[in-house]
Design a protein around this motif. Structure first.
Motif, short mmCIF file in Angstrom:
data_model
loop_
_atom_site.label_atom_id
_atom_site.label_comp_id
_atom_site.label_asym_id
_atom_site.label_seq_id
_atom_site.Cartn_x
_atom_site.Cartn_y
_atom_site.Cartn_z
N ASN A 181 -2.11 -56.16 -42.57
CA ASN A 181 -2.79 -56.73 -41.40
C ASN A 181 -2.32 -58.15 -41.13
N ASN A 182 -1.76 -58.35 -39.97
CA ASN A 182 -1.41 -59.68 -39.47
C ASN A 182 -0.43 -60.45 -40.34
N LEU A 183 0.40 -59.75 -41.10
CA LEU A 183 1.47 -60.40 -41.85
C LEU A 183 2.80 -59.88 -41.33
N ILE A 184 3.74 -60.75 -41.14
CA ILE A 184 5.08 -60.35 -40.73
C ILE A 184 5.87 -60.06 -42.00
N LEU A 185 6.29 -58.81 -42.17
CA LEU A 185 7.05 -58.43 -43.36
C LEU A 185 8.48 -58.94 -43.24
N GLU A 186 9.02 -59.41 -44.37
CA GLU A 186 10.37 -59.93 -44.41
C GLU A 186 11.14 -59.29 -45.56
N GLU A 187 12.42 -59.01 -45.31
CA GLU A 187 13.29 -58.44 -46.34
C GLU A 187 13.38 -59.40 -47.52
N GLY A 188 13.31 -58.83 -48.72
CA GLY A 188 13.43 -59.63 -49.94
C GLY A 188 12.15 -60.27 -50.42
N LYS A 189 11.07 -60.15 -49.67
CA LYS A 189 9.80 -60.80 -50.04
C LYS A 189 8.90 -59.83 -50.78
N LYS A 190 8.01 -60.40 -51.59
CA LYS A 190 6.99 -59.63 -52.32
C LYS A 190 5.62 -60.03 -51.78
N TYR A 191 4.75 -59.04 -51.68
CA TYR A 191 3.41 -59.25 -51.14
C TYR A 191 2.39 -58.70 -52.13
N ILE A 192 1.34 -59.47 -52.36
CA ILE A 192 0.26 -59.04 -53.25
C ILE A 192 -0.61 -58.05 -52.49
N LEU A 193 -0.94 -56.94 -53.15
CA LEU A 193 -1.84 -55.93 -52.59
C LEU A 193 -3.20 -56.14 -53.25
N LYS A 194 -4.19 -56.47 -52.44
CA LYS A 194 -5.54 -56.67 -52.99
C LYS A 194 -6.55 -56.19 -51.98
N THR A 195 -7.60 -56.92 -51.76
CA THR A 195 -8.68 -56.46 -50.89
C THR A 195 -8.37 -56.66 -49.42
N ASN A 196 -9.01 -55.87 -48.58
CA ASN A 196 -8.94 -56.06 -47.14
C ASN A 196 -9.83 -57.25 -46.82
N SER A 197 -9.24 -58.40 -46.65
CA SER A 197 -10.00 -59.64 -46.51
C SER A 197 -10.78 -59.71 -45.21
N SER A 198 -11.77 -60.56 -45.20
CA SER A 198 -12.66 -60.68 -44.04
C SER A 198 -11.95 -61.21 -42.80
N ASN A 199 -10.86 -61.96 -42.98
CA ASN A 199 -10.14 -62.47 -41.80
C ASN A 199 -9.07 -61.48 -41.33
N ASN A 200 -9.09 -60.27 -41.93
CA ASN A 200 -8.19 -59.19 -41.51
C ASN A 200 -6.72 -59.56 -41.67
N SER A 201 -6.41 -60.37 -42.66
CA SER A 201 -5.03 -60.76 -42.92
C SER A 201 -4.70 -60.44 -44.37
N GLY A 202 -3.63 -59.73 -44.60
CA GLY A 202 -3.23 -59.39 -45.95
C GLY A 202 -2.78 -57.96 -46.05
N SER A 203 -2.50 -57.53 -47.28
CA SER A 203 -2.03 -56.18 -47.53
C SER A 203 -2.89 -55.55 -48.61
N TYR A 204 -3.17 -54.25 -48.45
CA TYR A 204 -3.93 -53.55 -49.48
C TYR A 204 -3.56 -52.08 -49.47
N ILE A 205 -4.01 -51.36 -50.49
CA ILE A 205 -3.70 -49.94 -50.71
C ILE A 205 -4.95 -49.10 -50.55
N HIS A 206 -4.77 -47.94 -49.97
CA HIS A 206 -5.81 -46.90 -49.96
C HIS A 206 -5.15 -45.65 -50.52
N TYR A 207 -5.69 -45.15 -51.63
CA TYR A 207 -5.13 -44.00 -52.33
C TYR A 207 -6.16 -42.88 -52.29
N THR A 208 -5.74 -41.67 -51.91
CA THR A 208 -6.65 -40.54 -51.80
C THR A 208 -6.07 -39.32 -52.49
N ASN A 209 -6.91 -38.62 -53.24
CA ASN A 209 -6.57 -37.31 -53.78
C ASN A 209 -7.19 -36.31 -52.83
#
Length: 101
Positions: A12-40
């Motif tokens: 959400n609201n992050l510009i992905l860039e080649e060669g960069k690493k991003y932390i996956l954590k919670t869906n933050s209240s400001n709707n900015s960041g990256s996170y995972i949803h895993y379903t069986n």
């Protein structure tokens, strides 16, 4: 786990860039960041990363002209009951539609 599994990486609201690493954590209240949803799918259960159970997304290749993105990921995620899954050595190669960045 057995059955069909689905991993969705949200960004959400992050510009992905080649060669960069991003932390996956919670869906933050400001709707900015990256996170995972895993379903069986067979035994419906959903897991998500949060502030205590995180992961990492590494963008290895980002070709904005050919609309191709590839990378690796790992994560720990929990369900509502606190059960944890650990996914290691994930990899993806995919085409995407358009580029907003």
């Amino acid at each position: 786990m057995q059955g069909t599994e689905s991993i969705t990486i949200y960004n959400n609201n992050l510009i992905l860039e080649e060669g960069k690493k991003y932390i996956l954590k919670t869906n933050s209240s400001n709707n900015s960041g990256s996170y995972i949803h895993y379903t069986n799918i067979v035994n419906p259960d959903s897991y998500e990363t949060d502030n205590n159970n995180t992961g990492e997304l590494h963008i290895i290749k980002l070709d904005k002209e050919k609309n191709i993105i590839s990378g690796t990921f790992w994560f720990d995620a929990v369900n509502e009951q606190g059960k944890k899954v650990e996914i290691r050595h994930g990899r993806f190669d995919m085409k995407f539609e358009g580029w907003a960045g």
